[in-house]
Write a protein that holds these residues in place. Structure first.
Motif, short mmCIF file in Angstrom:
data_model
loop_
_atom_site.label_atom_id
_atom_site.label_comp_id
_atom_site.label_asym_id
_atom_site.label_seq_id
_atom_site.Cartn_x
_atom_site.Cartn_y
_atom_site.Cartn_z
N ARG A 131 0.95 -1.26 0.08
CA ARG A 131 0.02 0.04 0.14
C ARG A 131 0.84 1.20 0.15
NH1 ARG A 131 -5.36 -0.85 2.11
NH2 ARG A 131 -5.70 1.27 1.77
N PHE A 132 1.98 1.40 0.74
CA PHE A 132 2.81 2.27 0.63
C PHE A 132 3.50 2.61 -0.51
CE2 PHE A 132 7.29 4.17 1.24
CZ PHE A 132 6.76 5.24 1.69
N THR A 133 3.90 1.53 -1.22
CA THR A 133 4.46 1.74 -2.44
C THR A 133 3.72 2.57 -3.67
OG1 THR A 133 6.07 -0.13 -2.19
CG2 THR A 133 5.35 0.27 -4.44
N ALA A 134 2.14 1.61 -3.43
CA ALA A 134 1.06 2.13 -4.42
C ALA A 134 0.88 3.83 -4.18
CB ALA A 134 -0.28 1.17 -4.08
N THR A 135 0.91 3.96 -2.67
CA THR A 135 0.79 5.47 -2.38
C THR A 135 1.89 6.40 -3.13
OG1 THR A 135 -0.26 4.94 -0.70
CG2 THR A 135 0.47 7.33 -0.63
N VAL A 136 3.24 6.04 -3.08
CA VAL A 136 4.27 6.85 -3.63
C VAL A 136 4.01 6.80 -5.23
CG1 VAL A 136 6.83 6.99 -3.92
CG2 VAL A 136 5.70 6.40 -1.59
N THR A 137 3.80 5.74 -5.77
CA THR A 137 3.62 5.39 -7.31
C THR A 137 2.43 6.47 -7.51
OG1 THR A 137 4.57 3.46 -7.12
CG2 THR A 137 3.01 3.91 -8.98
N THR A 138 1.45 6.64 -6.81
CA THR A 138 0.23 7.46 -7.21
C THR A 138 0.71 8.88 -7.23
OG1 THR A 138 -1.36 5.95 -6.25
CG2 THR A 138 -1.92 8.24 -6.39
N VAL A 139 1.52 9.31 -6.24
CA VAL A 139 1.97 10.45 -6.25
C VAL A 139 3.02 10.90 -7.45
CG1 VAL A 139 3.49 12.32 -4.83
CG2 VAL A 139 1.70 10.72 -3.73
N VAL A 140 3.83 10.03 -7.65
CA VAL A 140 4.90 10.15 -8.85
C VAL A 140 4.15 10.21 -10.12
CG1 VAL A 140 6.78 9.11 -10.07
CG2 VAL A 140 6.70 9.16 -7.40
N LEU A 141 3.32 9.42 -10.12
CA LEU A 141 2.27 9.50 -11.57
C LEU A 141 1.54 10.48 -11.84
CD1 LEU A 141 1.56 5.64 -11.89
CD2 LEU A 141 3.21 6.95 -13.19
N ALA A 142 1.05 11.03 -10.39
CA ALA A 142 0.08 12.17 -10.82
C ALA A 142 1.11 13.49 -11.12
CB ALA A 142 -0.41 12.64 -9.36
N LEU A 143 2.28 13.48 -10.50
CA LEU A 143 3.30 14.59 -10.98
C LEU A 143 3.85 14.50 -12.28
CD1 LEU A 143 5.43 14.60 -7.93
CD2 LEU A 143 4.10 16.32 -8.64
N VAL A 144 3.74 13.27 -12.81
CA VAL A 144 4.13 12.92 -14.30
C VAL A 144 2.94 13.47 -15.24
CG1 VAL A 144 4.38 11.32 -16.11
CG2 VAL A 144 5.63 11.09 -14.06
N LEU A 145 1.72 13.35 -14.84
CA LEU A 145 0.61 14.05 -15.67
C LEU A 145 0.79 15.68 -15.52
CD1 LEU A 145 -2.36 11.79 -15.14
CD2 LEU A 145 -1.10 11.79 -17.04
N VAL A 146 0.94 16.15 -14.31
CA VAL A 146 1.03 17.57 -14.00
C VAL A 146 1.95 18.21 -14.81
CG1 VAL A 146 1.07 19.31 -12.37
CG2 VAL A 146 -0.40 17.33 -11.93
N THR A 147 3.33 17.62 -14.59
CA THR A 147 4.62 18.14 -15.33
C THR A 147 4.79 17.72 -16.53
OG1 THR A 147 6.06 16.54 -14.53
CG2 THR A 147 5.39 18.32 -12.87
N GLY A 148 4.28 16.66 -17.09
CA GLY A 148 4.66 16.16 -18.52
C GLY A 148 6.06 15.53 -18.37
N SER A 149 6.69 15.45 -17.35
CA SER A 149 8.11 14.84 -17.12
C SER A 149 8.33 13.41 -17.65
CB SER A 149 8.79 15.27 -15.87
OG SER A 149 9.97 14.76 -15.75
N ALA A 150 9.14 13.35 -18.73
CA ALA A 150 9.45 12.14 -19.28
C ALA A 150 10.59 11.57 -18.25
CB ALA A 150 9.98 12.09 -20.79
N TRP A 151 11.24 12.51 -17.74
CA TRP A 151 12.39 11.87 -16.97
C TRP A 151 11.81 11.44 -15.76
CZ3 TRP A 151 16.81 11.18 -18.96
CH2 TRP A 151 17.26 11.64 -20.09
N LEU A 152 10.88 12.03 -15.13
CA LEU A 152 10.16 11.47 -13.70
C LEU A 152 9.44 10.03 -14.06
CD1 LEU A 152 9.35 11.78 -10.96
CD2 LEU A 152 7.65 13.18 -11.57
N LEU A 153 8.99 9.92 -15.33
CA LEU A 153 8.30 8.71 -15.71
C LEU A 153 9.19 7.73 -15.94
CD1 LEU A 153 5.34 7.10 -16.26
CD2 LEU A 153 5.79 7.93 -18.73
N ALA A 154 10.47 8.07 -16.42
CA ALA A 154 11.45 7.09 -16.59
C ALA A 154 11.97 6.56 -15.11
CB ALA A 154 12.64 7.66 -17.12
#
Length: 132
Positions: A9-32
């Motif tokens: 669940r912790f991993t899923a929470t961090v992943t949710t935050v990271v992927l939301a940031l990817v959508l907001v910023t459009g950062s391919a590096w963060l997605l990588a």
């Protein structure tokens, strides 16, 4: 092998935050970077899981089979790679759609404890008995 369900669940929470940031910023590096985290998760070496183990010292009350979450990490990796292709090739619908799908699955697990990839694993295992 067994894994702590709280770490999942912790991993899923961090992943949710990271992927939301990817959508907001459009950062391919963060997605990588998230794709690398997914790849490590497939190998049972999730960096987010390791952070959880460093923070939480109490023994787990529940353990789960590691195979379904590892499969789910593989599914997340596939979507992250598709999103990366979309960003690099400037195919915006592919990038946004792939990241949004991975975000949705991560959010389901983080918020409700429902692992979509794990359920896929179990369905595939029932449909393909030779895969056991």
């Amino acid at each position: 092998m067994q894994v702590d369900s709280r770490a999942l669940r912790f991993t899923a929470t961090v992943t949710t935050v990271v992927l939301a940031l990817v959508l907001v910023t459009g950062s391919a590096w963060l997605l990588a970077a998230q794709a690398v985290a997914f790849a490590l998760g497939v190998l049972g070496l999730s960096p987010y899981g390791m952070i959880f183990k460093g923070i939480v010292k109490s023994p787990p009350k529940e353990l789960e089979d590691a195979a379904p979450p590892r499969f789910a990490q593989g599914v997340g990796l596939a979507f992250a790679l598709a999103g990366l292709v979309g960003y690099v090739a400037q195919i915006t619908p592919l990038a946004l759609g792939a990241v949004a799908a991975a975000l949705f699955a991560a959010f389901l697990n983080a918020a409700f404890g429902f692992c979509l990839g794990c359920e896929m694993f179990l369905i595939i295992r029932r449909l393909l008995p030779a895969a056991r």
